[in-house]
Scaffold this motif. Structure first.
Motif, mmCIF file in Angstrom:
data_model
loop_
_atom_site.group_PDB
_atom_site.id
_atom_site.type_symbol
_atom_site.label_atom_id
_atom_site.label_comp_id
_atom_site.label_asym_id
_atom_site.label_seq_id
_atom_site.Cartn_x
_atom_site.Cartn_y
_atom_site.Cartn_z
ATOM 1 N N LEU A 117 -12.148 -26.720 7.594
ATOM 2 C CA LEU A 117 -12.252 -27.839 8.335
ATOM 3 C C LEU A 117 -11.054 -28.742 8.027
ATOM 4 C CD1 LEU A 117 -15.938 -28.791 6.971
ATOM 5 C CD2 LEU A 117 -15.093 -28.267 9.132
ATOM 6 N N ARG A 118 -10.259 -28.333 7.003
ATOM 7 C CA ARG A 118 -9.031 -28.792 6.440
ATOM 8 C C ARG A 118 -7.990 -28.589 7.697
ATOM 9 N NH1 ARG A 118 -7.991 -27.907 0.095
ATOM 10 N NH2 ARG A 118 -8.649 -29.999 -0.657
ATOM 11 N N LEU A 119 -7.935 -27.141 8.321
ATOM 12 C CA LEU A 119 -7.235 -26.715 9.308
ATOM 13 C C LEU A 119 -7.402 -27.514 10.610
ATOM 14 C CD1 LEU A 119 -4.979 -24.834 10.204
ATOM 15 C CD2 LEU A 119 -6.878 -22.926 10.669
ATOM 16 N N PHE A 120 -8.650 -27.646 11.022
ATOM 17 C CA PHE A 120 -9.080 -28.720 12.276
ATOM 18 C C PHE A 120 -8.344 -29.865 12.126
ATOM 19 C CE2 PHE A 120 -12.527 -25.251 12.811
ATOM 20 C CZ PHE A 120 -11.926 -24.686 14.224
ATOM 21 N N GLU A 121 -8.620 -30.505 10.781
ATOM 22 C CA GLU A 121 -8.164 -31.874 10.620
ATOM 23 C C GLU A 121 -6.740 -32.043 10.676
ATOM 24 O OE1 GLU A 121 -9.751 -35.352 7.523
ATOM 25 O OE2 GLU A 121 -8.208 -33.978 6.793
ATOM 26 N N ARG A 122 -6.054 -31.068 10.290
ATOM 27 C CA ARG A 122 -4.738 -31.148 10.249
ATOM 28 C C ARG A 122 -3.927 -31.076 11.530
ATOM 29 N NH1 ARG A 122 -1.213 -31.347 6.414
ATOM 30 N NH2 ARG A 122 -1.943 -31.898 4.073
ATOM 31 N N LEU A 123 -4.592 -30.086 12.405
ATOM 32 C CA LEU A 123 -4.125 -29.926 13.800
ATOM 33 C C LEU A 123 -4.528 -31.113 14.589
ATOM 34 C CD1 LEU A 123 -5.022 -26.126 14.591
ATOM 35 C CD2 LEU A 123 -2.844 -27.277 14.431
ATOM 36 N N LEU A 124 -5.902 -31.598 14.442
ATOM 37 C CA LEU A 124 -6.315 -32.453 15.518
ATOM 38 C C LEU A 124 -6.372 -33.895 15.030
ATOM 39 C CD1 LEU A 124 -9.616 -30.648 16.667
ATOM 40 C CD2 LEU A 124 -7.106 -30.564 17.391
ATOM 41 N N GLN A 127 -9.021 -38.381 13.292
ATOM 42 C CA GLN A 127 -9.817 -38.996 14.277
ATOM 43 C C GLN A 127 -11.044 -38.087 14.877
ATOM 44 O OE1 GLN A 127 -10.227 -42.275 15.263
ATOM 45 N NE2 GLN A 127 -8.762 -42.309 13.583
ATOM 46 N N PHE A 128 -10.646 -36.550 14.476
ATOM 47 C CA PHE A 128 -11.536 -35.606 14.826
ATOM 48 C C PHE A 128 -12.950 -35.882 14.445
ATOM 49 C CE2 PHE A 128 -13.227 -31.873 12.465
ATOM 50 C CZ PHE A 128 -13.663 -31.041 13.301
ATOM 51 N N TRP A 129 -13.012 -36.391 13.076
ATOM 52 C CA TRP A 129 -14.331 -36.458 12.442
ATOM 53 C C TRP A 129 -15.258 -37.530 13.254
ATOM 54 C CZ3 TRP A 129 -16.162 -33.202 9.256
ATOM 55 C CH2 TRP A 129 -15.118 -32.525 8.374
ATOM 56 N N LYS A 130 -14.734 -38.493 13.999
ATOM 57 C CA LYS A 130 -15.536 -39.464 14.925
ATOM 58 C C LYS A 130 -16.330 -38.582 16.019
ATOM 59 C CE LYS A 130 -13.158 -43.961 14.328
ATOM 60 N NZ LYS A 130 -12.511 -44.997 15.053
ATOM 61 N N HIS A 131 -16.129 -37.663 16.258
ATOM 62 C CA HIS A 131 -16.479 -36.881 17.359
ATOM 63 C C HIS A 131 -17.328 -35.534 16.654
ATOM 64 C CE1 HIS A 131 -14.743 -38.822 20.640
ATOM 65 N NE2 HIS A 131 -13.749 -39.045 19.911
ATOM 66 N N VAL A 132 -17.538 -35.596 15.442
ATOM 67 C CA VAL A 132 -18.426 -34.431 14.962
ATOM 68 C C VAL A 132 -19.638 -34.610 14.713
ATOM 69 C CG1 VAL A 132 -18.714 -33.163 12.737
ATOM 70 C CG2 VAL A 132 -16.667 -33.421 13.644
ATOM 71 N N VAL A 133 -20.732 -33.563 15.161
ATOM 72 C CA VAL A 133 -21.961 -33.738 14.828
ATOM 73 C C VAL A 133 -22.188 -32.553 13.902
ATOM 74 C CG1 VAL A 133 -24.514 -33.323 15.684
ATOM 75 C CG2 VAL A 133 -22.645 -34.737 17.029
ATOM 76 N N ILE A 134 -22.913 -32.640 12.815
ATOM 77 C CA ILE A 134 -23.356 -31.314 11.960
ATOM 78 C C ILE A 134 -24.836 -30.937 12.406
ATOM 79 C CG2 ILE A 134 -23.671 -30.832 9.769
ATOM 80 C CD1 ILE A 134 -21.581 -32.678 8.891
ATOM 81 N N VAL A 135 -25.057 -29.636 12.573
ATOM 82 C CA VAL A 135 -26.262 -29.077 13.045
ATOM 83 C C VAL A 135 -26.589 -27.846 12.143
ATOM 84 C CG1 VAL A 135 -27.295 -27.578 14.575
ATOM 85 C CG2 VAL A 135 -26.094 -29.574 15.341
ATOM 86 N N ARG A 163 -22.353 -36.013 2.403
ATOM 87 C CA ARG A 163 -21.841 -36.777 1.446
ATOM 88 C C ARG A 163 -20.844 -36.290 0.794
ATOM 89 N NH1 ARG A 163 -20.157 -41.619 0.489
ATOM 90 N NH2 ARG A 163 -19.969 -41.909 -1.912
ATOM 91 N N VAL A 164 -20.719 -34.919 0.552
ATOM 92 C CA VAL A 164 -19.866 -34.151 0.052
ATOM 93 C C VAL A 164 -18.629 -33.944 1.179
ATOM 94 C CG1 VAL A 164 -19.294 -31.693 -0.800
ATOM 95 C CG2 VAL A 164 -21.387 -32.979 -1.410
ATOM 96 N N ILE A 165 -18.996 -33.660 2.346
ATOM 97 C CA ILE A 165 -18.068 -33.598 3.325
ATOM 98 C C ILE A 165 -17.254 -35.146 3.394
ATOM 99 C CG2 ILE A 165 -17.585 -33.479 5.735
ATOM 100 C CD1 ILE A 165 -19.296 -31.327 6.003
ATOM 101 N N HIS A 166 -18.129 -36.186 3.092
ATOM 102 C CA HIS A 166 -17.451 -37.605 3.426
ATOM 103 C C HIS A 166 -16.477 -37.758 2.343
ATOM 104 C CE1 HIS A 166 -17.423 -42.059 2.687
ATOM 105 N NE2 HIS A 166 -17.782 -42.008 3.734
ATOM 106 N N GLN A 167 -16.852 -37.214 0.949
ATOM 107 C CA GLN A 167 -15.807 -37.178 -0.186
ATOM 108 C C GLN A 167 -14.800 -36.273 -0.028
ATOM 109 O OE1 GLN A 167 -18.911 -36.434 -3.108
ATOM 110 N NE2 GLN A 167 -19.257 -38.627 -3.693
ATOM 111 N N TRP A 168 -14.909 -35.128 0.431
ATOM 112 C CA TRP A 168 -13.788 -34.230 0.564
ATOM 113 C C TRP A 168 -12.793 -34.675 1.222
ATOM 114 C CZ3 TRP A 168 -16.561 -28.880 1.593
ATOM 115 C CH2 TRP A 168 -16.610 -28.216 0.350
ATOM 116 N N PHE A 169 -13.150 -35.293 2.540
ATOM 117 C CA PHE A 169 -12.349 -35.911 3.691
ATOM 118 C C PHE A 169 -11.972 -37.096 3.644
ATOM 119 C CE2 PHE A 169 -13.663 -31.555 4.862
ATOM 120 C CZ PHE A 169 -12.531 -30.797 5.077
#
Length: 263
Positions: A117-124, A127-135, A163-169
């Protein structure tokens, strides 16, 4: 129709065996994407199609993108990220939602998942997280009562999965979370209700972004280049992003070098 601005563009990502392809097959009600329960990755390249969103019937067209299963190996994962970038650059209107798929029976947020997830965030970009849906998949009707404790733990506002993802990133917003069943989707009202929740989550992401699809400086910079210059820019960007993640430096750098050597 592929680059119709009115399409929902859905990019689905997740670990091997989590149910990405079967989820896409359920949305369009066609066995178009190969799915299975094998230990190794079933999807080994980018697959996409444009169809009507049929589960439920919502009167909209969806461009669905099936990506290779992550967490196969660091070598293959970095190569798969390269394939994704190559594909995403062809989407002239961007991506409506990135659907991150997890298996309800394996919800451990380990360091490996965090690194990807860090790799995607660093590349994109963040703002990438605004378009994420967790399934979460495999939440079948006959298992729902058995899984309630697990669901409660995942959605706990203080210590849950999101919540954990929220804290991580350090997110300023919280991605929507959806529980799905891909079993008997043609006849099960329960499954249909699950997929209605998925559609509504995608719509909420769209509305939160003011119906603007995700694009970013990285995609724009990729599209400003051509040929070998573009290829080298993508490889160097992935190498730089990977090197910034300590646990991925050694194997990740080797993977990017191998990607570069076959171009």
């Amino acid at each position: 129709m592929i680059n119709d601005a009115n399409n929902i563009v859905l990019a689905v990502m997740g670990a091997v065996g989590n149910g990405k392809s079967s989820t896409l097959n359920s949305i369009i009600q066609e066995p178009l994407f190969q799915s299975g329960r094998s230990v190794g990755p079933v999807t080994q390249r980018i697959g996409s199609c444009v169809r009507n969103w049929k589960l439920p019937e919502v009167g909209r067209t969806v461009h669905i993108v099936d990506t290779p299963g992550m967490c196969d190996s660091t070598y293959r994962d970095v190569e798969n990220v390269h394939l994704m970038v190559e594909f995403f650059k062809t989407l002239s209107h961007g991506v409506s939602a990135f659907v991150l798929v997890f298996n309800i029976h394996n919800t451990r947020l380990d360091e490996y998942t965090k690194n990807m997830l860090r790799l995607f965030e660093r590349l994109l970009g963040p703002q990438f997280w605004k378009h994420v849906v967790i399934v979460f998949t495999h939440v079948d009707e006959d298992q729902r009562d058995y899984l309630e404790d697990n669901i409660d733990a995942l959605t706990d506002p203080a210590e849950g999965f999101v919540r954990v993802i929220h804290q991580w990133f350090q997110l300023q917003y919280q991605p929507p979370i959806v529980f799905l069943s891909n079993r008997d989707t043609r006849y099960s009202q329960y499954a249909r209700d699950c997929f209605m929740e998925l559609y509504q989550a995608v719509v909420s992401v769209e509305e939160g972004a003011r119906r603007e699809k995700f694009t970013c400086t990285f995609f724009q910079e990729v599209n400003n280049r051509a040929g070998i210059v573009q290829d080298n820019f993508i490889v160097q960007s992935i190498r730089t992003a990977t090197a910034a993640i300590p646990q991925m430096i050694q194997s990740g750098s080797r993977a990017v070098s191998n990607v570069c050597s076959v171009m």
